[in-house]
Design a protein around this motif. Structure first.
Motif, PDB file in Angstrom:
ATOM      1  N   ASP A   1       0.831  -1.212   0.000  1.00 56.08           N
ATOM      2  CA  ASP A   1       0.000   0.000   0.000  1.00 56.08           C
ATOM      3  C   ASP A   1       0.862   1.257   0.000  1.00 56.08           C
ATOM      4  O   ASP A   1       0.587   2.211  -0.725  1.00 56.08           O
TER       5      ASP A   1
ATOM      6  N   HIS B   1      -1.896   3.815   1.092  1.00 60.26           N
ATOM      7  CA  HIS B   1      -1.979   3.387   2.486  1.00 60.26           C
ATOM      8  C   HIS B   1      -2.903   4.311   3.291  1.00 60.26           C
ATOM      9  O   HIS B   1      -3.152   5.441   2.907  1.00 60.26           O
ATOM     10  N   GLU B   2      -3.417   3.733   4.358  1.00 58.47           N
ATOM     11  CA  GLU B   2      -4.282   4.492   5.252  1.00 58.47           C
ATOM     12  C   GLU B   2      -3.482   4.889   6.481  1.00 58.47           C
ATOM     13  O   GLU B   2      -2.777   4.081   7.056  1.00 58.47           O
TER      14      GLU B   2
END
Length: 88
Positions: free
Chosen positions: A80, A86-87
């Motif tokens: 990610d 990505h978070e």
């Protein structure tokens, strides 16, 4: 999840599928291979008081599966970040 381009999206999913398939092959090799195909050879080795083939068939494949979940989480988070999705 949004990608900058279709090429990045395709690359991300290609790598993700390769990761999932690789982990599934490992799990199948451990659960089917060690628990069924190689059970006679492994039963000559004792682990924690049990024959190793029996242990793989009853417990080992589950432990490997749980470990592979943690491996997948780490690798998926790295993937990610690599593709910028990505978070935080």
């Amino acid at each position: 999840m949004s990608f900058e381009s279709n090429e990045k999206a395709e690359g991300y999913w290609r790598e993700n599928l390769r990761l999932v398939l690789g982990l599934l092959v490992i799990w199948a090799a451990v659960s089917f291979g060690c628990g069924i195909l190689l059970v006679d050879v492994l039963n000559e080795i004792h682990f924690m008081g049990f024959k190793l083939g029996f242990w793989f068939a009853q417990q080992g494949s589950m432990y490997v599966f749980v470990a592979l979940i943690f491996v997948y989480v780490a690798k998926a988070n790295a993937l990610d970040k690599k593709y910028g999705v990505h978070e935080d």
